[in-house]
Design an enzyme around this catalytic site. Structure first.
Site, short mmCIF file in Angstrom:
data_model
loop_
_atom_site.label_atom_id
_atom_site.label_comp_id
_atom_site.label_asym_id
_atom_site.label_seq_id
_atom_site.Cartn_x
_atom_site.Cartn_y
_atom_site.Cartn_z
N ASP A 46 44.86 38.66 -78.26
CA ASP A 46 43.70 39.33 -77.97
C ASP A 46 42.59 39.07 -79.04
OD1 ASP A 46 43.41 42.45 -75.82
OD2 ASP A 46 41.79 41.65 -77.31
N ARG A 102 49.29 51.62 -61.94
CA ARG A 102 48.44 52.85 -61.99
C ARG A 102 48.40 53.49 -63.34
NH1 ARG A 102 51.57 56.55 -57.71
NH2 ARG A 102 53.05 55.49 -59.01
N GLY A 127 38.60 65.06 -52.07
CA GLY A 127 38.05 65.56 -53.26
C GLY A 127 37.00 64.89 -53.91
N CYS A 148 39.58 50.02 -60.95
CA CYS A 148 40.11 49.01 -60.13
C CYS A 148 39.59 49.18 -58.74
CB CYS A 148 41.70 49.16 -60.03
SG CYS A 148 42.34 48.41 -61.48
N LYS A 167 35.62 48.34 -58.40
CA LYS A 167 35.55 47.11 -58.71
C LYS A 167 36.06 46.18 -57.47
CE LYS A 167 38.41 45.10 -61.70
NZ LYS A 167 39.29 44.35 -61.30
N GLY A 192 37.83 56.94 -58.71
CA GLY A 192 37.12 56.13 -59.63
C GLY A 192 38.21 55.26 -60.37
N THR A 208 42.85 40.56 -61.69
CA THR A 208 42.40 40.42 -60.17
C THR A 208 41.32 39.40 -59.95
OG1 THR A 208 43.06 42.54 -59.99
CG2 THR A 208 41.98 41.83 -58.30
N PHE A 251 50.47 46.25 -59.63
CA PHE A 251 49.86 47.34 -58.86
C PHE A 251 50.29 48.44 -59.95
CE2 PHE A 251 50.96 43.82 -56.06
CZ PHE A 251 49.94 43.94 -55.12
N ASN A 265 44.32 47.16 -52.74
CA ASN A 265 43.50 48.39 -53.27
C ASN A 265 42.32 48.91 -52.55
OD1 ASN A 265 44.70 48.89 -55.69
ND2 ASN A 265 43.26 47.65 -56.95
C1 UDX Z 1 43.04 44.11 -65.84
C2 UDX Z 1 42.72 43.19 -65.15
O1 UDX Z 1 43.19 41.79 -65.65
C3 UDX Z 1 41.84 43.22 -63.95
O2 UDX Z 1 41.40 41.96 -63.43
C4 UDX Z 1 42.62 44.25 -63.23
O3 UDX Z 1 41.94 44.36 -61.95
C5 UDX Z 1 42.89 45.58 -63.80
O4 UDX Z 1 43.50 45.23 -65.03
P1 UDX Z 1 42.82 45.74 -67.90
O5 UDX Z 1 43.99 45.38 -68.27
O6 UDX Z 1 42.32 47.16 -67.36
O7 UDX Z 1 42.27 44.61 -66.56
O8 UDX Z 1 41.42 45.43 -68.92
P2 UDX Z 1 41.18 45.82 -70.36
O9 UDX Z 1 41.95 47.05 -70.55
O10 UDX Z 1 39.67 45.73 -70.42
O11 UDX Z 1 41.83 44.50 -71.21
C6 UDX Z 1 41.55 43.28 -71.02
C7 UDX Z 1 41.80 42.73 -72.57
O12 UDX Z 1 41.36 41.42 -72.68
C8 UDX Z 1 41.09 43.53 -73.86
O13 UDX Z 1 42.00 43.96 -74.77
C9 UDX Z 1 40.17 42.50 -74.44
O14 UDX Z 1 40.16 42.48 -75.77
C10 UDX Z 1 41.03 41.03 -73.99
N1 UDX Z 1 40.27 39.99 -73.86
C11 UDX Z 1 38.99 39.70 -73.06
C12 UDX Z 1 40.72 38.83 -74.54
O15 UDX Z 1 41.66 38.77 -75.28
N2 UDX Z 1 39.98 37.50 -74.32
C13 UDX Z 1 38.75 37.50 -73.65
O16 UDX Z 1 38.32 36.32 -73.75
C14 UDX Z 1 38.56 38.55 -72.96
C1 UDX Z 2 45.06 51.56 -58.98
C2 UDX Z 2 46.31 51.14 -57.86
O1 UDX Z 2 46.90 52.36 -57.46
C3 UDX Z 2 47.09 50.24 -58.84
O2 UDX Z 2 47.93 49.71 -57.96
C4 UDX Z 2 46.38 48.98 -59.50
O3 UDX Z 2 46.14 48.18 -58.60
C5 UDX Z 2 45.33 49.57 -60.32
O4 UDX Z 2 44.37 50.22 -59.68
P1 UDX Z 2 44.58 53.31 -60.75
O5 UDX Z 2 42.83 53.11 -60.51
O6 UDX Z 2 45.16 53.58 -61.96
O7 UDX Z 2 45.56 52.39 -59.98
O8 UDX Z 2 44.89 54.89 -60.30
P2 UDX Z 2 44.94 55.57 -58.74
O9 UDX Z 2 46.13 56.49 -58.93
O10 UDX Z 2 45.49 54.50 -57.53
O11 UDX Z 2 43.83 56.36 -58.48
C6 UDX Z 2 42.44 55.88 -58.08
C7 UDX Z 2 41.57 56.90 -58.12
O12 UDX Z 2 41.50 57.36 -56.55
C8 UDX Z 2 41.54 57.96 -58.79
O13 UDX Z 2 40.25 58.31 -59.11
C9 UDX Z 2 42.20 59.23 -57.94
O14 UDX Z 2 41.70 60.28 -58.52
C10 UDX Z 2 41.71 58.90 -56.59
N1 UDX Z 2 42.68 59.10 -55.79
C11 UDX Z 2 43.79 58.65 -55.62
C12 UDX Z 2 42.25 60.34 -54.57
O15 UDX Z 2 41.09 60.56 -54.69
N2 UDX Z 2 42.97 60.42 -53.63
C13 UDX Z 2 44.27 60.11 -53.61
O16 UDX Z 2 45.16 60.80 -52.67
C14 UDX Z 2 44.77 59.12 -54.64
#
Ligand code: UDX
Ligand code: UDX
Length: 438
Positions: A29, A156, A260, A267, A270, A264, A123, A154, A214
């Site tokens: 990282d 959460r 509700g 994922c 986006k 948010g 992703t 996948f 998603n």
């Molecule tokens: C991931 C994904 O990769 C995204 O595409 C997917 O949809 C959701 O999950 P996430 O793990 O949530 O993203 O991202 P984040 O928590 O922002 O972590 C990314 C990490 O990569 C950070 O620790 C950042 O410092 C690191 N990074 C980023 C590098 O090491 N090199 C870079 O050039 C950019």
């Molecule tokens: C999501 C995907 O579920 C997971 O597979 C991966 O691709 C990353 O993105 P995450 O965003 O961590 O996971 O949370 P999730 O539990 O899926 O909830 C996403 C949002 O939907 C939250 O804001 C939650 O409050 C909302 N939600 C979820 C609802 O409003 N209603 C529901 O029934 C379920």
């Protein structure tokens, strides 16, 4: 196996500690403070079971974190897990993935022994793995030595470790049979029978399938929210009763029908935007359904605030308590949290906003403090307030119950933005409003 994970964020770190049960994981990282924390056995993210697994893996020398300045060592698999944020126009910012793949190829002699698989887990839009990885492998003439995969996650937030340990299925987009077998073996060694449901498809199908997955879950949520708008105007109808009954049709399933404040997180918003951008800009295909999902979701915060305004038409100078800042319980992540939009609206209506979250001190909240008093003290947040809006269904709020939450308030109005108290008895002293009920 030796596994190099680039990007130690939610996904990279969660996958890393699970894979470290059977493999040797090196996390890379660019964030030096994150690297130092991980090596000190301190998790940079709030995630259930993470602290124990991380401490155990570091103690067994099965996981370590490094910056790109340090040697990578020989690897059997490289998994790219850097972020892929949305750009202003909804398209996907691939600059981190591009940088990470370039770095891997620049240092391929250091990484490669006999054979190595290079995979993307972030992703990315269909075609990205072929363009950023397969084509580079071909240009280098390394087709026999480097396999290519796209392996979506996948996970959460809040249950990332459990999801990684018990996946519904493992999807492997692979350049060829040999590359897919490396991934199969990787998961089977760690997960045993839990890794039996493996689906091997093309790189592009796997990339698309992550977006579709998603987007479909987001569709279910927006659909339920739209039906909630309808049940609010149908005397005697209740959204949960309707969706529970509909979900019992085995073709449908009751999951992700929770209405509700809307979805948010990092994922769903986006990925829906990313799929729209890919279809419309790259392919010239209109996305009517996907755009409707976004529209319905964007209206949720205002609908919650409207419930409040129906009872208290002027909020000027009144203290309003917002319960929950995280986009869902169990995480300190506030990215795209509906709570932030609800606070904006309350602030615009002149309310004196107080917001509580049990993890407020771990949150990155930018300049939110200009619009609301932020606290992890629930009583301070509720004390003397005119009304309270529950946005994130933290267990702490549910345990307190309606009477417990309202007893410190000056008013007695509670807006339940997540329908957590719909089955509870409503005390006479409480004025209760929720979505999806007339
Ligand atoms: C991931 C994904 O990769 C995204 O595409 C997917 O949809 C959701 O999950 P996430 O793990 O949530 O993203 O991202 P984040 O928590 O922002 O972590 C990314 C990490 O990569 C950070 O620790 C950042 O410092 C690191 N990074 C980023 C590098 O090491 N090199 C870079 O050039 C950019
Ligand atoms: C999501 C995907 O579920 C997971 O597979 C991966 O691709 C990353 O993105 P995450 O965003 O961590 O996971 O949370 P999730 O539990 O899926 O909830 C996403 C949002 O939907 C939250 O804001 C939650 O409050 C909302 N939600 C979820 C609802 O409003 N209603 C529901 O029934 C379920």
């Amino acid at each position: 196996m030796n596994v190099l994970i680039i990007g130690a964020g939610y996904v990279g770190l969660s996958m890393g500690v699970v894979l470290a049960k059977s493999h040797v994981v090196t996390l890379v990282d660019i964030d030096e403070s994150k690297v130092a924390m991980i090596n000190r056995k301190e998790s940079p993210i709030h995630e259930r079971d993470m602290d124990d697994l991380l401490a155990d893996a570091v103690s067994r020398n099965k996981i370590r974190a490094i910056t790109p300045a340090e040697p990578f060592g020989r690897q059997n698999l490289v998994l790219i897990c850097v972020g892929t944020p949305s750009m202003e126009d909804g398209s996907v910012d691939l600059s981190y993935v591009n940088k990470a793949t370039d770095m891997v190829f620049e240092r391929i002699e250091e990484i490669l022994d006999d054979y190595c698989v290079i995979g993307i887990k972030s992703t990315v839009p269909p075609g990205t793995t072929r363009k950023f990885v397969s084509e580079k492998v071909a240009r280098m003439g390394y087709m026999d030595k480097l396999g290519v995969v796209f392996n979506p996650e996948f996970l959460r937030e809040g249950s990332a470790i459990a999801d990684a340990t018990n996946p519904d299925r493992i999807i492997i987009g692979a350049s060829d049979y040999k590359a897919s077998q490396v991934l199969k073996k990787l998961y089977q060694e760690v997960l045993g029978d839990a890794a039996n449901n493996v689906i091997v498809i093309s790189l592009e199908s796997a990339e698309l399938c992550k977006y579709v997955n998603n987007a479909f879950l987001a569709t279910k949520i927006s659909f339920a929210n739209e039906i909630a708008n309808i049940t609010e105007r149908v005397s005697g109808a209740d959204i949960d009763e309707v969706m529970r009954a509909v979900g019992e049709d085995s073709r449908i399933s009751p999951k992700f029908f929770g209405s509700g404040a809307g979805y948010g997180g990092s994922c769903f918003p986006k990925d829906v935007a990313g799929l729209i951008s890919f279809a419309e800009k790259n392919l010239g295909i209109a996305t009517h359904v996907l755009r409707a999902i976004q529209l319905v979701n964007s209206e949720r915060p205002a609908r919650i605030v409207n419930l409040l305004l129906e009872e208290l038409p002027s909020l000027k100078g009144k203290k309003v308590s917002v319960l929950g800042l995280a986009f869902k319980p169990g995480t300190d992540d506030t990215r795209e949290s509906p709570a932030l939009k609800i606070i904006d609206l309350l602030h615009e209506h002149g309310a004196e906003v107080w917001a509580h979250d049990p993890l407020v001190h771990e949150m990155d909240l930018g300049n939110l403090a200009k619009k609301a008093q932020l606290t992890d003290n629930l009583e301070e947040c509720l004390n003397n307030s005119a009304a309270c809006v529950l946005v994130t269904e933290w267990e702490e709020y549910i345990q307190r119950g309606l009477a417990g939450l309202t007893e410190l308030m000056q008013g007695n109005l509670l807006i339940d933005g997540r329908r957590v108290f719909t089955d509870a008895e409503i005390p006479e002293s409480v004025s209760y409003r929720t979505i999806g009920q007339s």
